[in-house]
Motif scaffolding. Structure first.
Motif, PDB file in Angstrom:
ATOM      1  N   TRP A   1       0.883  -1.230   0.056  1.00 45.98           N
ATOM      2  CA  TRP A   1       0.098   0.147   0.015  1.00 45.98           C
ATOM      3  C   TRP A   1       0.751   1.267   0.203  1.00 45.98           C
ATOM      4  O   TRP A   1       0.619   2.268  -0.590  1.00 45.98           O
ATOM      5  CB  TRP A   1      -0.958   0.025   1.118  1.00 45.98           C
ATOM      6  N   LEU A   2       2.203   1.184   0.873  1.00 50.47           N
ATOM      7  CA  LEU A   2       2.798   2.471   0.488  1.00 50.47           C
ATOM      8  C   LEU A   2       3.969   2.500  -0.381  1.00 50.47           C
ATOM      9  O   LEU A   2       4.056   3.509  -0.860  1.00 50.47           O
ATOM     10  CB  LEU A   2       3.840   2.228   2.058  1.00 50.47           C
TER      11      LEU A   2
ATOM     12  N   MET B   1       2.246   4.631  -3.171  1.00 52.20           N
ATOM     13  CA  MET B   1       1.908   6.149  -3.144  1.00 52.20           C
ATOM     14  C   MET B   1       2.785   6.890  -4.005  1.00 52.20           C
ATOM     15  O   MET B   1       4.087   6.734  -3.924  1.00 52.20           O
ATOM     16  CB  MET B   1       2.330   6.411  -1.474  1.00 52.20           C
TER      17      MET B   1
ATOM     18  N   PRO C   1       2.907   8.181   5.033  1.00 55.13           N
ATOM     19  CA  PRO C   1       1.406   8.256   5.330  1.00 55.13           C
ATOM     20  C   PRO C   1       0.928   7.658   6.511  1.00 55.13           C
ATOM     21  O   PRO C   1      -0.279   7.846   6.699  1.00 55.13           O
ATOM     22  CB  PRO C   1       1.051   7.619   3.937  1.00 55.13           C
TER      23      PRO C   1
ATOM     24  N   GLN D   1      -4.486  11.062  -2.301  1.00 60.06           N
ATOM     25  CA  GLN D   1      -4.259   9.469  -2.079  1.00 60.06           C
ATOM     26  C   GLN D   1      -3.784   9.058  -0.648  1.00 60.06           C
ATOM     27  O   GLN D   1      -4.055   8.096  -0.313  1.00 60.06           O
ATOM     28  CB  GLN D   1      -2.922   9.244  -2.968  1.00 60.06           C
ATOM     29  N   HIS D   2      -3.098  10.032  -0.121  1.00 61.71           N
ATOM     30  CA  HIS D   2      -2.850   9.584   1.501  1.00 61.71           C
ATOM     31  C   HIS D   2      -4.292   9.559   2.247  1.00 61.71           C
ATOM     32  O   HIS D   2      -4.222   8.777   3.163  1.00 61.71           O
ATOM     33  CB  HIS D   2      -2.194  10.863   1.961  1.00 61.71           C
TER      34      HIS D   2
ATOM     35  N   LEU E   1      -5.661   6.276   1.614  1.00 57.60           N
ATOM     36  CA  LEU E   1      -4.931   5.339   2.463  1.00 57.60           C
ATOM     37  C   LEU E   1      -5.310   5.337   3.556  1.00 57.60           C
ATOM     38  O   LEU E   1      -5.752   4.242   4.419  1.00 57.60           O
ATOM     39  CB  LEU E   1      -3.310   5.415   2.401  1.00 57.60           C
TER      40      LEU E   1
END
Ligand code: TYM
Length: 324
Positions: free
Chosen positions: A101-102, A105, A128, A151-152, A155
């Motif tokens: 997931w990170l 980013m 994030p 986007q952050h 998440l």
């Protein structure tokens, strides 16, 4: 009352993008919501920094919040690193965050591509998760930010849902857990205009603190002369008249949007006013609007610093800054 949190990194100067994308909108929101605005100093150390400069920038950023109209009788203003729980929650959340997931980013990819693996801190990747902690810690309902933070925020929402599913759902209750939701799933508040202020030297890239040329941005504390000079030299095009929303004319769209927000006029009014205007005339208009809008902020930011040095009124802001 619904709760709102947001923050700005104390790196370099706060610019027009930070103001229009975030801070300016906080001022209205603080009247109707329970608001917390912090200075995210821990996010600012993910790239190389100078400790003394960071300390000064943290105070200066607080002064700018106040000068822009953040009212400490309505909003809580504090420094992120002063509240240890942000980092504590970050560790717990990190343990529930898939690394993929990170890796996805965009900001991480962009920033790490420039620096190369050996020079990129792990914290730039996990950044994030700290942002998610800033938000989830307070069970926030809304987060006013510019487009680049979307986007952050996405998440953050996914992390909240994941933790709720893994540790909060019915499944966990059966095993003796507390059940129900652990985190509220927050929503971004992205303004209809000003969410993506572009560079003065290239209408296709975002106005940013880290762009090497200061000509590319208007800092909130730029003097009249500096503003006039930056607008004089900013990129234009060779079309006649000015217009919004023409993909071939990113500079025209950007500068008109800035003018709209600085003057307080509507988009339609600005479109009409500038339809047949040449760049020379428009640049004078824009410069004046910028100076008129920013001058009171600049005057107040001077006062804000003085008050901070001689705290007399108490309150969260002054108390926290004093102990830093
Ligand atoms: P930062 O410090 O990069 O930017 C602060 C805010 O300014 C907005 N912004 C822009 N808006 C419009 N046009 C631009 N060119 C522009 N450049 C920046 C950003 O979207 C942001 O709202 N990770 C965050 C700070 C953060 C945070 C949080 C925000 C940390 N924890 C919790 C909200 C809630 C950041 O680095 O923003």
């Amino acid at each position: 009352k619904k709760r709102i949190v947001s923050g700005v990194q104390p790196t370099g100067s706060i610019h027009l993008g930070n103001y229009l994308g975030a801070i300016k909108n906080w001022i209205l929101l603080q009247n109707s919501y329970d608001t917390l605005f912090f200075i995210v100093d821990l996010h600012a150390i993910t790239l190389p920094y100078d400790a003394q400069q960071l300390s000064k920038a943290t105070r200066d950023t607080a002064a700018i919040y106040l000068a822009c109209g953040v009212d400490t009788s309505k909003a809580s203003v504090f420094v992120q690193s002063h509240v240890r729980a942000h980092v504590e929650l970050m560790w717990l959340l990190s343990s529930a965050t898939p690394i993929g997931w990170l890796n996805r980013m965009i900001q991480f990819k962009e920033k790490s591509r420039k620096a190369g693996d050996e020079n990129v801190a792990v914290a730039l990747l996990t950044y994030p998760v700290l942002m998610a902690s800033d938000i989830l810690l307070y069970q926030s309902d809304f987060v006013p930010v510019g487009e680049d933070q979307k986007q952050h925020l996405e998440l953050t929402r996914e992390l909240a849902e994941r933790v709720n599913f893994l540790y909060g759902g019915r499944k966990w209750k059966k095993l003796g857990g507390r059940g129900g939701t652990i985190f509220k799933v927050p929503e971004p508040l992205i303004p209809p205009a000003g969410a993506r202020v572009m560079s003065l030297t290239d209408g296709l890239s975002k106005m940013s603190k880290s762009a090497p040329s200061d000509q590319s941005r208007i800092n909130l504390l730029d003097s009249k002369d500096v503003i006039a000079n930056k607008i004089k030299r900013c990129k234009t095009d060779s079309f006649i008249g000015l217009e919004f929303d023409n993909p071939e004319r990113p500079e025209s769209n950007n500068l008109l949007s800035i003018y709209q927000l600085m003057s307080g006029k509507t988009k339609e009014e600005v479109a009409q006013e500038c339809e047949n205007m040449n760049w020379g005339t428009f640049k004078i208009l824009l410069t004046d609007a910028l100076i008129d809008h920013l001058q009171p902020i600049q005057v107040h930011s001077g006062y804000a610093v003085v008050i901070e040095q001689q705290p007399v009124t108490g309150g969260l802001t002054l108390a926290t800054l004093q102990s830093s």
